[in-house]
Motif scaffolding. Structure first.
Motif, PDB file in Angstrom:
ATOM      1  N   MET A   1       0.515  -1.261  -0.650  1.00 15.40           N
ATOM      2  CA  MET A   1      -0.420  -0.163   0.218  1.00 15.40           C
ATOM      3  C   MET A   1       0.521   0.841  -0.151  1.00 15.40           C
ATOM      4  SD  MET A   1      -3.716  -1.604   0.122  1.00 15.40           S
ATOM      5  CE  MET A   1      -3.722   0.380   0.172  1.00 15.40           C
ATOM      6  N   ILE A   2       2.132   1.534  -0.152  1.00 15.33           N
ATOM      7  CA  ILE A   2       2.764   2.070   0.128  1.00 15.33           C
ATOM      8  C   ILE A   2       2.647   3.181  -1.250  1.00 15.33           C
ATOM      9  CG2 ILE A   2       5.767   3.397  -0.342  1.00 15.33           C
ATOM     10  CD1 ILE A   2       6.106   0.299   2.078  1.00 15.33           C
ATOM     11  N   GLY A   3       2.446   4.206  -0.503  1.00 20.32           N
ATOM     12  CA  GLY A   3       1.889   5.437  -2.154  1.00 20.32           C
ATOM     13  C   GLY A   3       0.969   5.448  -1.948  1.00 20.32           C
ATOM     14  N   SER A   4      -0.144   4.330  -2.066  1.00 22.29           N
ATOM     15  CA  SER A   4      -1.430   4.259  -2.380  1.00 22.29           C
ATOM     16  C   SER A   4      -2.042   5.637  -1.156  1.00 22.29           C
ATOM     17  CB  SER A   4      -1.631   2.871  -2.516  1.00 22.29           C
ATOM     18  OG  SER A   4      -2.788   2.322  -2.278  1.00 22.29           O
ATOM     19  N   ARG A   5      -2.931   6.087  -2.300  1.00 28.56           N
ATOM     20  CA  ARG A   5      -4.371   6.552  -1.152  1.00 28.56           C
ATOM     21  C   ARG A   5      -5.722   5.754  -1.027  1.00 28.56           C
ATOM     22  NH1 ARG A   5      -1.230  10.973   0.710  1.00 28.56           N
ATOM     23  NH2 ARG A   5      -0.725  12.661  -0.757  1.00 28.56           N
ATOM     24  N   ARG A   6      -4.691   4.445  -0.963  1.00 28.39           N
ATOM     25  CA  ARG A   6      -6.612   3.864  -1.078  1.00 28.39           C
ATOM     26  C   ARG A   6      -6.258   3.611   0.520  1.00 28.39           C
ATOM     27  NH1 ARG A   6      -6.786  -0.683  -5.491  1.00 28.39           N
ATOM     28  NH2 ARG A   6      -9.056  -0.606  -4.217  1.00 28.39           N
ATOM     29  N   HIS A   7      -7.419   3.191   0.955  1.00 24.40           N
ATOM     30  CA  HIS A   7      -8.188   2.288   1.603  1.00 24.40           C
ATOM     31  C   HIS A   7      -8.543   0.932   1.695  1.00 24.40           C
ATOM     32  CE1 HIS A   7     -12.054   4.250   2.907  1.00 24.40           C
ATOM     33  NE2 HIS A   7     -11.199   5.317   1.680  1.00 24.40           N
ATOM     34  N   ASN A   8      -9.153   0.776   2.902  1.00 24.78           N
ATOM     35  CA  ASN A   8      -9.236  -0.490   2.682  1.00 24.78           C
ATOM     36  C   ASN A   8     -11.300  -0.785   2.635  1.00 24.78           C
ATOM     37  OD1 ASN A   8      -7.292  -2.342   3.036  1.00 24.78           O
ATOM     38  ND2 ASN A   8      -7.298  -2.204   5.583  1.00 24.78           N
ATOM     39  N   VAL A   9     -11.252  -1.578   2.626  1.00 28.27           N
ATOM     40  CA  VAL A   9     -12.777  -1.243   2.530  1.00 28.27           C
ATOM     41  C   VAL A   9     -13.657  -1.304   3.793  1.00 28.27           C
ATOM     42  CG1 VAL A   9     -15.055  -2.782   1.199  1.00 28.27           C
ATOM     43  CG2 VAL A   9     -13.030  -2.483  -0.243  1.00 28.27           C
ATOM     44  N   GLY A  10     -14.447  -0.851   4.267  1.00 27.33           N
ATOM     45  CA  GLY A  10     -15.674  -0.238   5.366  1.00 27.33           C
ATOM     46  C   GLY A  10     -15.080   0.421   6.335  1.00 27.33           C
ATOM     47  N   ILE A  11     -14.130   1.072   6.057  1.00 29.23           N
ATOM     48  CA  ILE A  11     -13.249   1.435   6.169  1.00 29.23           C
ATOM     49  C   ILE A  11     -13.011   3.334   6.161  1.00 29.23           C
ATOM     50  CG2 ILE A  11     -12.492  -0.374   8.247  1.00 29.23           C
ATOM     51  CD1 ILE A  11      -9.507   0.968   7.081  1.00 29.23           C
ATOM     52  N   THR A  12     -11.928   4.404   7.092  1.00 23.53           N
ATOM     53  CA  THR A  12     -12.042   5.183   6.235  1.00 23.53           C
ATOM     54  C   THR A  12     -11.234   5.468   6.241  1.00 23.53           C
ATOM     55  OG1 THR A  12     -12.336   6.798   8.697  1.00 23.53           O
ATOM     56  CG2 THR A  12     -14.459   6.017   7.836  1.00 23.53           C
ATOM     57  N   PRO A  13     -10.982   7.124   5.618  1.00 26.74           N
ATOM     58  CA  PRO A  13      -8.901   7.465   5.587  1.00 26.74           C
ATOM     59  C   PRO A  13      -8.647   7.406   7.504  1.00 26.74           C
ATOM     60  CG  PRO A  13     -10.126   8.308   4.291  1.00 26.74           C
ATOM     61  CD  PRO A  13     -11.321   7.279   5.116  1.00 26.74           C
ATOM     62  N   LEU A  14      -9.333   8.033   8.544  1.00 21.65           N
ATOM     63  CA  LEU A  14      -9.218   7.879   9.515  1.00 21.65           C
ATOM     64  C   LEU A  14      -8.454   7.221   9.922  1.00 21.65           C
ATOM     65  CD1 LEU A  14     -11.413  10.464  10.976  1.00 21.65           C
ATOM     66  CD2 LEU A  14      -9.308  10.872  11.036  1.00 21.65           C
ATOM     67  N   GLU A  15      -9.314   5.925   9.322  1.00 19.16           N
ATOM     68  CA  GLU A  15      -8.614   4.382  10.409  1.00 19.16           C
ATOM     69  C   GLU A  15      -7.080   3.631   9.613  1.00 19.16           C
ATOM     70  OE1 GLU A  15     -13.000   5.005  11.901  1.00 19.16           O
ATOM     71  OE2 GLU A  15     -12.386   4.726   9.586  1.00 19.16           O
ATOM     72  N   THR A  16      -7.368   4.248   8.582  1.00 18.01           N
ATOM     73  CA  THR A  16      -6.077   4.463   8.233  1.00 18.01           C
ATOM     74  C   THR A  16      -4.754   4.955   8.692  1.00 18.01           C
ATOM     75  OG1 THR A  16      -6.857   3.420   5.698  1.00 18.01           O
ATOM     76  CG2 THR A  16      -4.830   4.224   5.845  1.00 18.01           C
ATOM     77  N   MET A  17      -4.856   5.892   8.393  1.00 13.27           N
ATOM     78  CA  MET A  17      -3.501   6.520   9.641  1.00 13.27           C
ATOM     79  C   MET A  17      -3.976   6.422  10.532  1.00 13.27           C
ATOM     80  SD  MET A  17      -4.713  10.550  10.453  1.00 13.27           S
ATOM     81  CE  MET A  17      -5.643  10.802  11.510  1.00 13.27           C
ATOM     82  N   ILE A  18      -4.657   5.882  11.830  1.00 12.23           N
ATOM     83  CA  ILE A  18      -4.879   5.740  13.065  1.00 12.23           C
ATOM     84  C   ILE A  18      -4.229   4.606  13.203  1.00 12.23           C
ATOM     85  CG2 ILE A  18      -6.212   4.544  14.670  1.00 12.23           C
ATOM     86  CD1 ILE A  18      -8.274   6.579  14.228  1.00 12.23           C
ATOM     87  N   ASP A  19      -4.253   3.420  11.996  1.00  6.55           N
ATOM     88  CA  ASP A  19      -3.268   2.064  11.859  1.00  6.55           C
ATOM     89  C   ASP A  19      -1.706   3.171  11.311  1.00  6.55           C
ATOM     90  OD1 ASP A  19      -5.247   0.716  12.589  1.00  6.55           O
ATOM     91  OD2 ASP A  19      -5.668  -0.215   9.627  1.00  6.55           O
ATOM     92  N   LEU A  20      -1.524   3.672  11.376  1.00 12.86           N
ATOM     93  CA  LEU A  20      -0.204   4.295  10.901  1.00 12.86           C
ATOM     94  C   LEU A  20       0.678   4.897  11.982  1.00 12.86           C
ATOM     95  CD1 LEU A  20      -0.815   5.731   7.433  1.00 12.86           C
ATOM     96  CD2 LEU A  20       0.807   4.053   7.795  1.00 12.86           C
ATOM     97  N   LEU A  21      -0.100   5.793  12.953  1.00 12.85           N
ATOM     98  CA  LEU A  21       0.064   6.216  13.793  1.00 12.85           C
ATOM     99  C   LEU A  21       0.462   5.381  15.150  1.00 12.85           C
ATOM    100  CD1 LEU A  21      -1.855   9.161  14.169  1.00 12.85           C
ATOM    101  CD2 LEU A  21      -0.048   9.336  13.448  1.00 12.85           C
ATOM    102  N   VAL A  22      -0.298   4.520  15.059  1.00  9.45           N
ATOM    103  CA  VAL A  22      -0.026   3.928  16.330  1.00  9.45           C
ATOM    104  C   VAL A  22       0.706   2.076  16.158  1.00  9.45           C
ATOM    105  CG1 VAL A  22      -1.496   1.648  17.526  1.00  9.45           C
ATOM    106  CG2 VAL A  22      -1.985   4.170  16.863  1.00  9.45           C
TER     107      VAL A  22
END
Length: 122
Positions: A1-22
Motif C-alpha cells: 500500500m506504500i504510495g497508495s491513497r486507497r484504504h480498505n473497504v469498510g473503513i475511512t481514511p481516518l482508520e488508516t491514519m490511526i493504523d499508521l500512527l499506532v
C-alpha cells in the motif's frame, strides 16, 4: 500500500491514519526509538476512537475502560469525557484509546491512578 491513497473497504481514511500512527509506535517503543506523532493527526485519531468506542461496530483495538474519566491533551487542544481528569500527550492518549498501555506512564492527573487500577483488572 506504500504510495497508495486507497484504504480498505469498510473503513475511512481516518482508520488508516490511526493504523499508521499506532503501528509506528508499536515498532518504535520496544526499540526505544522516538517516533514523533504529529499532534493534529493524533488529535483526529483520538477524536475518532473516542466517538466510535461504543457504536457496536466491529473493533480491531482492545477495549479499554474509558468511561468515567475526562481525558485532556497537554500538547494539543483536545479533551473529552467527564469525571476525574487523565492528562498527558495526545500521542499517549491515542495509544491508550487503541488498547495500548505503552503510553500509560506518561498520563497523570486525578483519574490516572484509578485508570491504572481498572486496566490492571481488565
Amino acid at each position: 500500500m506504500i504510495g497508495s491513497r486507497r484504504h480498505n473497504v469498510g473503513i475511512t481514511p481516518l482508520e488508516t491514519m490511526i493504523d499508521l500512527l499506532v503501528h509506528g509506535q508499536d515498532i518504535a517503543i520496544p526499540l526505544q526509538r522516538d517516533l514523533p506523532m504529529p499532534p493534529d493527526a493524533a488529535t483526529a485519531g483520538a477524536t475518532r476512537l473516542w466517538s466510535t468506542r461504543s457504536t457496536g461496530k466491529a473493533r480491531v483495538f482492545a477495549d479499554v475502560p474509558l468511561d468515567g474519566f475526562r481525558f485532556t491533551a497537554t500538547d494539543a487542544e483536545w479533551s473529552s469525557g467527564s469525571g476525574p481528569e487523565v492528562r498527558g500527550p495526545i500521542s499517549a492518549i491515542l495509544l491508550l484509546f487503541s488498547g495500548r498501555r505503552a503510553g500509560l506512564s506518561r498520563l497523570e492527573g486525578d483519574g490516572a491512578g484509578e485508570l491504572r487500577r481498572r486496566l490492571a483488572h481488565a
